[in-house]
Design a protein around this motif. Sequence first.
Motif, PDB file in Angstrom:
ATOM      1  N   GLU A  13       7.704  27.852  48.497  1.00  0.00           N
ATOM      2  CA  GLU A  13       9.104  27.479  48.558  1.00  0.00           C
ATOM      3  C   GLU A  13       9.488  26.581  47.394  1.00  0.00           C
ATOM      4  OE1 GLU A  13      10.511  26.453  52.429  1.00  0.00           O
ATOM      5  OE2 GLU A  13      11.953  25.054  51.599  1.00  0.00           O
ATOM      6  N   ILE A  14       8.577  25.692  46.982  1.00  0.00           N
ATOM      7  CA  ILE A  14       8.866  24.778  45.881  1.00  0.00           C
ATOM      8  C   ILE A  14       7.877  25.058  44.754  1.00  0.00           C
ATOM      9  CG2 ILE A  14       8.995  22.372  45.156  1.00  0.00           C
ATOM     10  CD1 ILE A  14       9.468  21.659  48.098  1.00  0.00           C
ATOM     11  N   GLU A  15       8.396  25.296  43.550  1.00  0.00           N
ATOM     12  CA  GLU A  15       7.554  25.577  42.393  1.00  0.00           C
ATOM     13  C   GLU A  15       7.979  24.711  41.217  1.00  0.00           C
ATOM     14  OE1 GLU A  15       7.692  29.732  41.532  1.00  0.00           O
ATOM     15  OE2 GLU A  15       6.921  30.295  43.484  1.00  0.00           O
ATOM     16  N   SER A  16       7.113  24.607  40.220  1.00  0.00           N
ATOM     17  CA  SER A  16       7.425  23.881  39.009  1.00  0.00           C
ATOM     18  C   SER A  16       8.722  24.417  38.404  1.00  0.00           C
ATOM     19  CB  SER A  16       6.276  24.037  37.999  1.00  0.00           C
ATOM     20  OG  SER A  16       6.618  23.441  36.781  1.00  0.00           O
ATOM     21  N   GLY A  17       9.594  23.498  38.030  1.00  0.00           N
ATOM     22  CA  GLY A  17      10.886  23.880  37.469  1.00  0.00           C
ATOM     23  C   GLY A  17      12.016  23.810  38.474  1.00  0.00           C
ATOM     24  N   ASP A  18      11.691  23.802  39.781  1.00  0.00           N
ATOM     25  CA  ASP A  18      12.720  23.663  40.810  1.00  0.00           C
ATOM     26  C   ASP A  18      13.200  22.212  40.838  1.00  0.00           C
ATOM     27  OD1 ASP A  18      12.347  26.313  41.483  1.00  0.00           O
ATOM     28  OD2 ASP A  18      11.124  25.890  43.260  1.00  0.00           O
ATOM     29  N   ARG A  19      14.264  21.980  41.539  1.00  0.00           N
ATOM     30  CA  ARG A  19      14.762  20.615  41.744  1.00  0.00           C
ATOM     31  C   ARG A  19      14.818  20.346  43.243  1.00  0.00           C
ATOM     32  NH1 ARG A  19      16.451  17.630  37.593  1.00  0.00           N
ATOM     33  NH2 ARG A  19      16.608  18.697  35.600  1.00  0.00           N
ATOM     34  N   VAL A  20      14.385  19.145  43.620  1.00  0.00           N
ATOM     35  CA  VAL A  20      14.467  18.686  45.001  1.00  0.00           C
ATOM     36  C   VAL A  20      15.202  17.348  44.964  1.00  0.00           C
ATOM     37  CG1 VAL A  20      13.163  17.939  47.026  1.00  0.00           C
ATOM     38  CG2 VAL A  20      12.331  19.857  45.648  1.00  0.00           C
ATOM     39  N   LEU A  24      13.367  16.880  39.169  1.00  0.00           N
ATOM     40  CA  LEU A  24      12.641  18.019  38.639  1.00  0.00           C
ATOM     41  C   LEU A  24      11.210  18.054  39.164  1.00  0.00           C
ATOM     42  CD1 LEU A  24      12.663  20.411  36.619  1.00  0.00           C
ATOM     43  CD2 LEU A  24      11.879  18.771  34.883  1.00  0.00           C
ATOM     44  N   SER A  28       2.990  22.204  40.839  1.00  0.00           N
ATOM     45  CA  SER A  28       3.104  22.887  42.128  1.00  0.00           C
ATOM     46  C   SER A  28       1.723  23.251  42.637  1.00  0.00           C
ATOM     47  CB  SER A  28       3.977  24.139  41.991  1.00  0.00           C
ATOM     48  OG  SER A  28       3.372  25.065  41.121  1.00  0.00           O
ATOM     49  N   LYS A  54       9.825  30.466  33.893  1.00  0.00           N
ATOM     50  CA  LYS A  54      10.094  29.485  34.942  1.00  0.00           C
ATOM     51  C   LYS A  54       9.089  28.357  34.834  1.00  0.00           C
ATOM     52  CE  LYS A  54      11.028  29.077  39.810  1.00  0.00           C
ATOM     53  NZ  LYS A  54      11.074  29.674  41.092  1.00  0.00           N
TER      54      LYS A  54
END
Length: 132
Positions: A13-20, A24, A28, A54
């Motif tokens: 669900e959460i990978e490098s490059g995503d934002r939470v 940043l 992952s 990504k």
Amino acid sequence: MVPRQIVLKQAWEIESGDRVAGQLVTGSLGDISIRLQGARLRAPFTGQVELAAKGFNCIYFSSPEVPAYLFRYCGVSRPHLGPIEAGDVMGRGRYIHFATLRRQPDGSWAMVEPSDRVLERSLNRPPPRLPF
């Protein structure tokens, strides 16, 4: 150069490059994190460096010496893209996130246990070549 897009067998669900929460994500699941403090990251073999489509400053390294594998390095600044010789500098970074991917029979890629030998070759200066 067009960034390389790959299909991973596993999906998180959460990978490098995503934002939470506006922050940043720089690593992952499947990554080994190394503190480089600006040191050089070197090509472990003669091969090719490509931007990843990504991730946080991610590159992919591939080599005909290990054709079933792809190595992902994230957190890389000033990457050297294109063909590269073993031991040449691929980039630098304060923290590098390293992952090893193996090609699956269906053409997708799966994260596998990273090789300490490949990581060592990426972090160490190659031995000097002997003149002949």
